[in-house]
Motif scaffolding. Structure first.
Motif, PDB file in Angstrom:
ATOM      1  N   CYS B  42      -3.058  -7.760 -10.675  1.00 27.23           N
ATOM      2  CA  CYS B  42      -2.795  -7.849  -9.238  1.00 27.23           C
ATOM      3  C   CYS B  42      -4.108  -7.730  -8.475  1.00 27.23           C
ATOM      4  O   CYS B  42      -5.148  -7.425  -9.058  1.00 27.23           O
ATOM      5  N   CYS B  43      -4.042  -7.978  -7.176  1.00 28.99           N
ATOM      6  CA  CYS B  43      -5.212  -7.837  -6.298  1.00 28.99           C
ATOM      7  C   CYS B  43      -5.763  -6.414  -6.434  1.00 28.99           C
ATOM      8  O   CYS B  43      -5.006  -5.448  -6.499  1.00 28.99           O
ATOM      9  N   CYS B  44      -7.081  -6.283  -6.431  1.00 31.87           N
ATOM     10  CA  CYS B  44      -7.730  -4.966  -6.572  1.00 31.87           C
ATOM     11  C   CYS B  44      -7.699  -4.180  -5.269  1.00 31.87           C
ATOM     12  O   CYS B  44      -8.170  -3.045  -5.230  1.00 31.87           O
ATOM     13  N   GLY B  45      -7.174  -4.802  -4.202  1.00 29.93           N
ATOM     14  CA  GLY B  45      -7.184  -4.149  -2.890  1.00 29.93           C
ATOM     15  C   GLY B  45      -8.280  -4.694  -2.000  1.00 29.93           C
ATOM     16  O   GLY B  45      -8.297  -4.476  -0.795  1.00 29.93           O
ATOM     17  N   ALA B  46      -9.218  -5.401  -2.644  1.00 29.42           N
ATOM     18  CA  ALA B  46     -10.333  -6.067  -1.960  1.00 29.42           C
ATOM     19  C   ALA B  46     -11.006  -5.130  -0.952  1.00 29.42           C
ATOM     20  O   ALA B  46     -11.118  -3.932  -1.185  1.00 29.42           O
TER      21      ALA B  46
END
Lengths: 182, 278
Positions: B42-46
Protein backbone atom coordinates in the motif's frame (compact mmCIF):
# COMPACT_ATOMS: atom_id res chain seq x y z
CA UNK A 1 7.07 41.59 26.04
CA UNK A 2 8.22 40.67 29.53
CA UNK A 3 8.36 36.94 30.20
CA UNK A 4 8.36 35.66 33.73
CA UNK A 5 10.19 32.35 33.42
CA UNK A 6 9.20 31.30 36.93
CA UNK A 7 5.57 31.37 35.87
CA UNK A 8 6.12 29.55 32.57
CA UNK A 9 3.88 26.55 31.91
CA UNK A 10 6.09 23.71 30.68
CA UNK A 11 3.34 21.15 30.05
CA UNK A 12 3.41 21.78 26.27
CA UNK A 13 7.20 21.43 26.20
CA UNK A 14 7.07 18.16 28.15
CA UNK A 15 4.30 16.73 25.98
CA UNK A 16 5.96 17.69 22.66
CA UNK A 17 9.32 16.31 23.81
CA UNK A 18 7.68 13.07 24.85
CA UNK A 19 5.64 12.63 21.65
CA UNK A 20 8.29 13.76 19.17
CA UNK A 21 11.31 12.35 20.99
CA UNK A 22 13.12 15.62 20.27
CA UNK A 23 15.11 17.59 22.89
CA UNK A 24 13.26 20.87 22.29
CA UNK A 25 14.41 22.12 25.71
CA UNK A 26 17.98 22.29 24.39
CA UNK A 27 17.26 24.99 21.79
CA UNK A 28 19.44 28.01 22.58
CA UNK A 29 18.36 30.19 19.66
CA UNK A 30 21.34 29.93 17.33
CA UNK A 31 18.87 30.29 14.43
CA UNK A 32 20.65 27.91 12.07
CA UNK A 33 17.23 26.32 11.44
CA UNK A 34 15.74 29.60 10.31
CA UNK A 35 18.80 30.52 8.22
CA UNK A 36 18.38 27.40 6.09
CA UNK A 37 14.59 27.00 6.03
CA UNK A 38 13.34 27.02 2.41
CA UNK A 39 9.77 27.84 3.46
CA UNK A 40 10.55 30.61 5.95
CA UNK A 41 8.96 33.33 3.80
CA UNK A 42 5.63 31.54 4.26
CA UNK A 43 6.00 31.15 8.05
CA UNK A 44 4.41 33.58 10.50
CA UNK A 45 6.88 32.44 13.18
CA UNK A 46 10.36 31.27 12.08
CA UNK A 47 11.40 27.77 13.27
CA UNK A 48 13.67 29.10 16.04
CA UNK A 49 10.74 31.07 17.41
CA UNK A 50 8.50 28.00 17.23
CA UNK A 51 11.04 26.21 19.47
CA UNK A 52 11.04 29.10 21.94
CA UNK A 53 7.24 29.31 21.94
CA UNK A 54 7.05 25.63 22.84
CA UNK A 55 9.50 26.22 25.69
CA UNK A 56 7.30 29.08 26.91
CA UNK A 57 4.05 27.16 26.48
CA UNK A 58 2.53 29.52 23.90
CA UNK A 59 0.15 26.80 22.73
CA UNK A 60 -2.80 28.73 21.28
CA UNK A 61 -0.60 30.86 19.01
CA UNK A 62 1.31 27.80 17.82
CA UNK A 63 -1.75 25.72 17.00
CA UNK A 64 -3.26 28.63 15.07
CA UNK A 65 0.01 29.39 13.26
CA UNK A 66 0.67 29.15 9.54
CA UNK A 67 4.21 27.89 10.26
CA UNK A 68 3.05 24.42 11.31
CA UNK A 69 1.29 23.88 7.97
CA UNK A 70 3.91 25.48 5.73
CA UNK A 71 6.72 23.26 7.05
CA UNK A 72 7.36 20.62 4.34
CA UNK A 73 9.46 18.41 6.66
CA UNK A 74 12.55 18.80 4.47
CA UNK A 75 14.66 18.50 7.66
CA UNK A 76 17.29 21.00 6.54
CA UNK A 77 16.93 22.47 10.04
CA UNK A 78 17.35 19.11 11.74
CA UNK A 79 20.50 18.29 9.79
CA UNK A 80 22.13 21.51 10.99
CA UNK A 81 20.86 21.84 14.56
CA UNK A 82 23.82 21.87 16.98
CA UNK A 83 21.53 20.39 19.65
CA UNK A 84 20.25 17.55 17.49
CA UNK A 85 16.63 18.73 17.36
CA UNK A 86 14.69 17.48 14.35
CA UNK A 87 11.96 20.04 13.86
CA UNK A 88 9.79 18.05 11.42
CA UNK A 89 8.52 15.53 14.03
CA UNK A 90 7.91 18.47 16.37
CA UNK A 91 5.78 20.11 13.68
CA UNK A 92 3.92 16.80 13.22
CA UNK A 93 2.96 16.89 16.91
CA UNK A 94 1.74 20.47 16.65
CA UNK A 95 -0.26 19.69 13.50
CA UNK A 96 -1.90 16.67 15.11
CA UNK A 97 -2.74 18.70 18.20
CA UNK A 98 -4.23 21.49 16.06
CA UNK A 99 -6.57 19.01 14.36
CA UNK A 100 -7.42 17.06 17.53
CA UNK A 101 -8.29 20.23 19.42
CA UNK A 102 -10.50 21.48 16.60
CA UNK A 103 -8.42 24.64 16.10
CA UNK A 104 -9.08 26.20 12.69
CA UNK A 105 -5.89 25.54 10.68
CA UNK A 106 -4.20 28.70 9.40
CA UNK A 107 -3.68 27.12 5.99
CA UNK A 108 -6.75 25.15 4.94
CA UNK A 109 -5.28 24.40 1.53
CA UNK A 110 -2.40 22.37 2.99
CA UNK A 111 -4.74 20.48 5.33
CA UNK A 112 -7.10 19.92 2.39
CA UNK A 113 -4.29 18.36 0.37
CA UNK A 114 -3.20 16.00 3.14
CA UNK A 115 -6.81 15.04 3.84
CA UNK A 116 -7.62 14.41 0.17
CA UNK A 117 -4.42 12.38 -0.15
CA UNK A 118 -5.02 10.13 2.85
CA UNK A 119 -8.74 9.77 2.07
CA UNK A 120 -7.73 8.51 -1.36
CA UNK A 121 -5.35 5.95 0.15
CA UNK A 122 -8.15 4.84 2.48
CA UNK A 123 -10.28 4.01 -0.58
CA UNK A 124 -7.71 2.34 -2.82
CA UNK A 125 -4.76 1.46 -0.56
CA UNK A 126 -2.59 3.22 -3.12
CA UNK A 127 -2.70 6.74 -4.44
CA UNK A 128 -4.91 7.40 -7.46
CA UNK A 129 -3.78 10.84 -8.60
CA UNK A 130 -6.75 11.61 -10.87
CA UNK A 131 -9.46 11.27 -8.22
CA UNK A 132 -7.30 12.70 -5.43
CA UNK A 133 -6.38 15.87 -7.34
CA UNK A 134 -9.90 16.36 -8.68
CA UNK A 135 -11.50 16.13 -5.23
CA UNK A 136 -8.80 18.27 -3.63
CA UNK A 137 -9.08 21.05 -6.22
CA UNK A 138 -12.90 20.99 -6.17
CA UNK A 139 -13.00 21.33 -2.39
CA UNK A 140 -10.18 23.88 -2.32
CA UNK A 141 -11.89 25.99 -5.01
CA UNK A 142 -8.55 27.48 -6.05
CA UNK A 143 -7.60 26.18 -9.47
CA UNK A 144 -4.94 28.21 -11.25
CA UNK A 145 -4.13 28.35 -14.97
CA UNK A 146 -0.80 26.67 -14.12
CA UNK A 147 -2.64 23.76 -12.44
CA UNK A 148 -4.82 23.16 -15.49
CA UNK A 149 -1.91 23.40 -17.93
CA UNK A 150 0.14 21.00 -15.84
CA UNK A 151 -2.78 18.56 -15.53
CA UNK A 152 -3.20 18.51 -19.32
CA UNK A 153 0.54 17.99 -19.89
CA UNK A 154 0.61 15.04 -17.48
CA UNK A 155 -2.55 13.49 -18.93
CA UNK A 156 -1.11 13.74 -22.46
CA UNK A 157 2.05 11.99 -21.28
CA UNK A 158 0.08 9.16 -19.70
CA UNK A 159 1.27 10.14 -16.22
CA UNK A 160 -2.18 10.38 -14.66
CA UNK A 161 -3.84 7.01 -15.21
CA UNK A 162 -7.63 7.07 -15.30
CA UNK A 163 -8.09 3.75 -13.55
CA UNK A 164 -6.96 3.22 -9.94
CA UNK A 165 -4.86 0.29 -8.70
CA UNK A 166 -5.84 -1.22 -5.41
CA UNK A 167 -4.07 -2.99 -2.57
CA UNK A 168 -5.37 -6.48 -1.80
CA UNK A 169 -5.74 -6.29 1.97
CA UNK A 170 -7.89 -3.14 1.98
CA UNK A 171 -9.61 -4.24 5.16
CA UNK A 172 -6.37 -4.07 7.13
CA UNK A 173 -5.52 -0.69 5.62
CA UNK A 174 -8.89 0.70 6.68
CA UNK A 175 -8.33 -0.69 10.16
CA UNK A 176 -5.10 1.34 10.29
CA UNK A 177 -7.07 4.48 9.46
CA UNK A 178 -9.68 3.70 12.08
CA UNK A 179 -6.98 2.95 14.66
CA UNK A 180 -5.38 6.36 14.06
CA UNK A 181 -8.71 8.19 14.14
CA UNK A 182 -8.49 9.31 10.51
CA UNK B 1 25.24 -10.72 -7.55
CA UNK B 2 23.31 -13.56 -6.09
CA UNK B 3 21.15 -11.60 -3.64
CA UNK B 4 17.43 -11.42 -4.36
CA UNK B 5 15.50 -8.46 -3.04
CA UNK B 6 11.86 -7.81 -2.31
CA UNK B 7 10.76 -4.80 -4.28
CA UNK B 8 8.47 -1.94 -3.28
CA UNK B 9 7.59 0.03 -6.44
CA UNK B 10 5.47 2.74 -4.77
CA UNK B 11 2.42 4.57 -6.12
CA UNK B 12 4.25 6.76 -8.64
CA UNK B 13 5.54 3.62 -10.37
CA UNK B 14 2.44 3.54 -12.57
CA UNK B 15 1.86 7.28 -12.79
CA UNK B 16 4.14 10.27 -12.47
CA UNK B 17 7.43 8.36 -12.31
CA UNK B 18 6.71 5.52 -14.70
CA UNK B 19 9.97 6.18 -16.61
CA UNK B 20 11.90 5.91 -13.35
CA UNK B 21 10.51 2.53 -12.36
CA UNK B 22 10.81 1.17 -15.91
CA UNK B 23 14.43 2.26 -16.12
CA UNK B 24 15.16 0.86 -12.63
CA UNK B 25 13.83 -2.51 -13.79
CA UNK B 26 15.99 -2.48 -16.94
CA UNK B 27 19.15 -1.47 -15.08
CA UNK B 28 18.67 -4.00 -12.29
CA UNK B 29 18.15 -6.87 -14.69
CA UNK B 30 21.12 -5.77 -16.83
CA UNK B 31 23.28 -6.01 -13.70
CA UNK B 32 21.83 -9.41 -12.78
CA UNK B 33 20.12 -8.15 -9.62
CA UNK B 34 16.95 -10.11 -8.99
CA UNK B 35 13.91 -8.46 -7.49
CA UNK B 36 10.45 -9.70 -6.60
CA UNK B 37 7.62 -7.20 -6.18
CA UNK B 38 5.80 -7.52 -2.84
CA UNK B 39 2.64 -9.63 -3.39
CA UNK B 40 0.63 -6.88 -1.68
CA UNK B 41 1.61 -3.31 -0.83
CA UNK B 42 0.00 0.00 0.00
CA UNK B 43 0.96 3.68 -0.14
CA UNK B 44 3.68 4.51 2.41
CA UNK B 45 1.76 7.64 3.43
CA UNK B 46 3.98 9.78 1.21
CA UNK B 47 4.45 13.38 2.34
CA UNK B 48 0.86 13.66 3.60
CA UNK B 49 0.00 11.06 6.24
CA UNK B 50 2.57 12.20 8.84
CA UNK B 51 1.08 15.70 8.76
CA UNK B 52 -2.20 14.35 10.11
CA UNK B 53 -1.21 11.36 12.23
CA UNK B 54 2.13 9.79 13.10
CA UNK B 55 0.40 6.51 13.93
CA UNK B 56 -1.24 6.38 10.50
CA UNK B 57 2.00 7.23 8.68
CA UNK B 58 3.97 4.57 10.54
CA UNK B 59 1.11 2.08 10.21
CA UNK B 60 0.93 2.38 6.42
CA UNK B 61 4.69 1.94 6.06
CA UNK B 62 4.74 -0.91 8.58
CA UNK B 63 2.08 -2.69 6.50
CA UNK B 64 4.71 -2.96 3.77
CA UNK B 65 7.43 -4.01 6.18
CA UNK B 66 5.12 -6.80 7.34
CA UNK B 67 4.74 -7.94 3.73
CA UNK B 68 8.50 -7.80 3.14
CA UNK B 69 9.12 -9.77 6.31
CA UNK B 70 6.86 -12.53 4.97
CA UNK B 71 9.01 -12.63 1.83
CA UNK B 72 12.17 -12.97 3.95
CA UNK B 73 14.26 -10.66 1.75
CA UNK B 74 15.66 -7.14 2.19
CA UNK B 75 13.34 -4.54 0.72
CA UNK B 76 14.65 -2.57 -2.25
CA UNK B 77 12.97 0.83 -2.68
CA UNK B 78 13.46 3.06 -5.72
CA UNK B 79 11.47 6.15 -4.62
CA UNK B 80 13.30 8.44 -2.19
CA UNK B 81 10.07 9.40 -0.41
CA UNK B 82 8.99 5.78 0.09
CA UNK B 83 12.50 4.93 1.27
CA UNK B 84 12.37 7.69 3.87
CA UNK B 85 8.94 6.65 5.19
CA UNK B 86 9.68 2.93 5.30
CA UNK B 87 13.01 3.59 7.00
CA UNK B 88 11.31 5.78 9.60
CA UNK B 89 8.78 3.02 10.29
CA UNK B 90 11.52 0.40 10.47
CA UNK B 91 13.42 2.64 12.87
CA UNK B 92 10.33 3.05 15.08
CA UNK B 93 9.72 -0.71 15.07
CA UNK B 94 13.36 -1.30 15.97
CA UNK B 95 13.85 1.33 18.66
CA UNK B 96 10.46 2.42 20.03
CA UNK B 97 8.98 -0.50 22.02
CA UNK B 98 5.69 1.28 22.67
CA UNK B 99 5.08 2.08 19.00
CA UNK B 100 6.27 -1.38 18.02
CA UNK B 101 3.73 -3.03 20.31
CA UNK B 102 1.02 -0.79 18.91
CA UNK B 103 1.88 -1.49 15.26
CA UNK B 104 2.30 -5.22 15.84
CA UNK B 105 -1.17 -5.36 17.36
CA UNK B 106 -2.74 -3.18 14.65
CA UNK B 107 -1.19 -5.24 11.85
CA UNK B 108 -1.31 -8.65 13.50
CA UNK B 109 2.34 -9.53 13.08
CA UNK B 110 5.51 -9.87 15.06
CA UNK B 111 8.43 -7.67 13.93
CA UNK B 112 11.66 -9.61 13.66
CA UNK B 113 14.03 -6.84 12.48
CA UNK B 114 15.69 -9.34 10.17
CA UNK B 115 15.04 -7.50 6.93
CA UNK B 116 16.51 -4.13 6.02
CA UNK B 117 15.27 -1.18 3.99
CA UNK B 118 17.55 -0.43 1.05
CA UNK B 119 17.40 2.48 -1.36
CA UNK B 120 18.23 1.73 -4.97
CA UNK B 121 20.85 4.51 -4.93
CA UNK B 122 22.65 2.88 -2.01
CA UNK B 123 22.53 -0.48 -3.77
CA UNK B 124 23.78 0.75 -7.15
CA UNK B 125 26.51 2.87 -5.55
CA UNK B 126 28.04 -0.12 -3.77
CA UNK B 127 31.76 -0.35 -4.33
CA UNK B 128 31.55 -4.00 -5.38
CA UNK B 129 29.06 -3.15 -8.14
CA UNK B 130 31.27 -0.56 -9.80
CA UNK B 131 33.20 -3.01 -12.01
CA UNK B 132 29.92 -4.57 -13.21
CA UNK B 133 28.50 -1.14 -14.03
CA UNK B 134 31.64 -0.11 -15.91
CA UNK B 135 31.62 -3.40 -17.81
CA UNK B 136 28.04 -2.84 -19.02
CA UNK B 137 28.74 0.57 -20.59
CA UNK B 138 28.19 0.53 -24.35
CA UNK B 139 28.19 4.27 -24.93
CA UNK B 140 29.74 6.39 -22.18
CA UNK B 141 28.05 9.69 -21.30
CA UNK B 142 31.20 11.54 -22.39
CA UNK B 143 30.70 15.27 -22.85
CA UNK B 144 27.46 15.44 -20.85
CA UNK B 145 27.62 17.96 -18.06
CA UNK B 146 25.40 16.98 -15.15
CA UNK B 147 24.56 18.19 -11.66
CA UNK B 148 23.23 15.60 -9.22
CA UNK B 149 20.13 16.64 -7.31
CA UNK B 150 19.45 14.51 -4.22
CA UNK B 151 16.65 16.54 -2.63
CA UNK B 152 15.55 15.86 0.95
CA UNK B 153 14.04 12.41 1.37
CA UNK B 154 17.07 10.32 0.40
CA UNK B 155 19.26 12.48 2.61
CA UNK B 156 17.61 13.63 5.86
CA UNK B 157 17.61 12.79 8.68
CA UNK B 158 20.98 11.09 8.17
CA UNK B 159 20.34 8.77 11.13
CA UNK B 160 17.34 7.35 9.26
CA UNK B 161 18.57 7.47 5.66
CA UNK B 162 22.17 6.36 6.20
CA UNK B 163 23.37 8.94 3.67
CA UNK B 164 27.11 9.34 3.23
CA UNK B 165 27.05 13.10 3.96
CA UNK B 166 23.83 15.07 4.51
CA UNK B 167 25.32 18.35 3.22
CA UNK B 168 27.35 16.94 0.33
CA UNK B 169 26.27 13.43 -0.68
CA UNK B 170 28.29 11.88 -3.51
CA UNK B 171 26.76 8.49 -4.36
CA UNK B 172 24.90 9.69 -7.49
CA UNK B 173 27.95 11.76 -8.49
CA UNK B 174 30.14 8.66 -8.31
CA UNK B 175 27.75 6.64 -10.48
CA UNK B 176 27.48 9.44 -13.06
CA UNK B 177 31.28 9.85 -13.18
CA UNK B 178 31.65 6.08 -13.69
CA UNK B 179 29.29 6.38 -16.68
CA UNK B 180 31.63 8.96 -18.19
CA UNK B 181 29.59 12.10 -17.54
CA UNK B 182 31.24 15.31 -16.44
CA UNK B 183 29.87 15.82 -12.93
CA UNK B 184 29.75 19.46 -11.90
CA UNK B 185 29.95 20.53 -8.29
CA UNK B 186 27.13 22.90 -7.30
CA UNK B 187 25.33 24.36 -4.31
CA UNK B 188 21.82 22.89 -4.43
CA UNK B 189 22.38 19.12 -4.15
CA UNK B 190 20.15 18.77 -1.09
CA UNK B 191 17.90 21.82 -1.40
CA UNK B 192 14.14 21.35 -1.06
CA UNK B 193 11.91 21.59 -4.18
CA UNK B 194 8.75 22.27 -2.14
CA UNK B 195 7.74 18.63 -1.85
CA UNK B 196 4.08 17.73 -1.86
CA UNK B 197 3.04 21.37 -1.50
CA UNK B 198 3.74 21.49 -5.24
CA UNK B 199 0.18 20.21 -5.57
CA UNK B 200 -1.33 22.86 -3.30
CA UNK B 201 1.06 25.83 -3.29
CA UNK B 202 2.28 25.92 -6.88
CA UNK B 203 3.54 29.49 -6.77
CA UNK B 204 5.93 28.78 -3.89
CA UNK B 205 7.14 25.58 -5.53
CA UNK B 206 7.82 27.46 -8.75
CA UNK B 207 9.94 29.95 -6.80
CA UNK B 208 11.96 27.19 -5.05
CA UNK B 209 12.43 25.17 -8.24
CA UNK B 210 13.60 28.16 -10.23
CA UNK B 211 16.08 29.05 -7.49
CA UNK B 212 17.56 25.54 -7.84
CA UNK B 213 17.51 25.66 -11.63
CA UNK B 214 19.25 29.08 -11.64
CA UNK B 215 22.22 27.42 -9.92
CA UNK B 216 22.18 24.38 -12.22
CA UNK B 217 22.22 26.64 -15.29
CA UNK B 218 24.91 28.90 -13.80
CA UNK B 219 27.04 25.82 -13.12
CA UNK B 220 26.85 25.04 -16.85
CA UNK B 221 24.88 21.80 -16.52
CA UNK B 222 23.08 20.17 -19.45
CA UNK B 223 20.66 18.46 -17.08
CA UNK B 224 19.87 17.65 -13.47
CA UNK B 225 20.10 14.01 -12.41
CA UNK B 226 17.86 12.77 -9.60
CA UNK B 227 16.55 9.68 -7.83
CA UNK B 228 13.45 11.30 -6.29
CA UNK B 229 10.09 11.01 -8.03
CA UNK B 230 8.67 14.11 -6.37
CA UNK B 231 11.76 16.27 -7.07
CA UNK B 232 11.63 15.19 -10.69
CA UNK B 233 7.95 16.09 -11.00
CA UNK B 234 8.31 19.49 -9.33
CA UNK B 235 11.50 20.52 -11.13
CA UNK B 236 10.33 19.24 -14.53
CA UNK B 237 6.91 20.87 -14.34
CA UNK B 238 7.75 24.32 -12.97
CA UNK B 239 10.35 25.58 -15.49
CA UNK B 240 11.37 25.14 -19.13
CA UNK B 241 15.09 25.81 -19.10
CA UNK B 242 16.69 22.43 -18.39
CA UNK B 243 15.66 18.73 -18.33
CA UNK B 244 15.76 16.64 -15.15
CA UNK B 245 16.54 12.98 -15.74
CA UNK B 246 16.36 9.97 -13.43
CA UNK B 247 19.78 8.47 -12.70
CA UNK B 248 18.62 5.08 -13.92
CA UNK B 249 17.63 6.62 -17.27
CA UNK B 250 21.23 7.86 -17.51
CA UNK B 251 22.49 4.36 -16.69
CA UNK B 252 20.18 2.84 -19.31
CA UNK B 253 21.48 5.33 -21.87
CA UNK B 254 25.10 4.40 -21.11
CA UNK B 255 24.18 0.71 -21.23
CA UNK B 256 22.07 1.33 -24.39
CA UNK B 257 19.17 -0.66 -22.98
CA UNK B 258 15.43 -0.17 -22.51
CA UNK B 259 12.83 1.86 -24.36
CA UNK B 260 14.59 5.16 -23.67
CA UNK B 261 12.85 7.23 -26.33
CA UNK B 262 9.50 6.34 -24.79
CA UNK B 263 10.75 7.39 -21.34
CA UNK B 264 12.07 10.73 -22.63
CA UNK B 265 8.64 11.54 -24.08
CA UNK B 266 7.22 11.20 -20.58
CA UNK B 267 9.23 14.24 -19.49
CA UNK B 268 7.79 17.73 -19.75
CA UNK B 269 11.27 18.96 -20.69
CA UNK B 270 12.20 16.17 -23.12
CA UNK B 271 15.90 15.28 -22.64
CA UNK B 272 16.23 13.60 -26.10
CA UNK B 273 18.57 16.32 -27.43
CA UNK B 274 21.15 15.47 -24.75
CA UNK B 275 21.63 11.99 -26.11
CA UNK B 276 21.69 12.73 -29.86
CA UNK B 277 24.95 12.94 -31.84
CA UNK B 278 27.18 12.56 -28.88
Amino acid sequence: MKVNLLKTDDSLLRRIMNESGQPVNLCFQCRKCSAGCPMIDEFDFPPNMVMRMIQLGRREELLASKAIWMCVSCETCGARCPNGIEIAPVMDCLRAECLEEGVIPADKTAVGLHTAFTDNVKVFGRLHEATMLMLFKLRDKKISKDDIELGVKLLLRGKIPLLPRRSKDLQKIRELFKDSGR
Amino acid sequence: MSETFSYYPGCTSHSTAVEYIDSCGEVLSALGIETKELPDWCCCGAASAHNLSRTLALGLSAFNIREAQREKADLLIPCAGCYNNLSRADNALRHDPEMRAHLEKALGFSYTGEIRMLSIVDLLAREELRPAIRARIQKPLTGLKVVCYYGCMLVRPAGITGIDDPENPVRLDTIMADLGAQVIDWSCKTDCCGGDLGMSHGKKTKELVNGIVDYAVAAGADCLVTSCALCQMNVDSRQNRIPIVFFTEMMAEAFQIGNRKRWWKKHINNPAHLFKDR
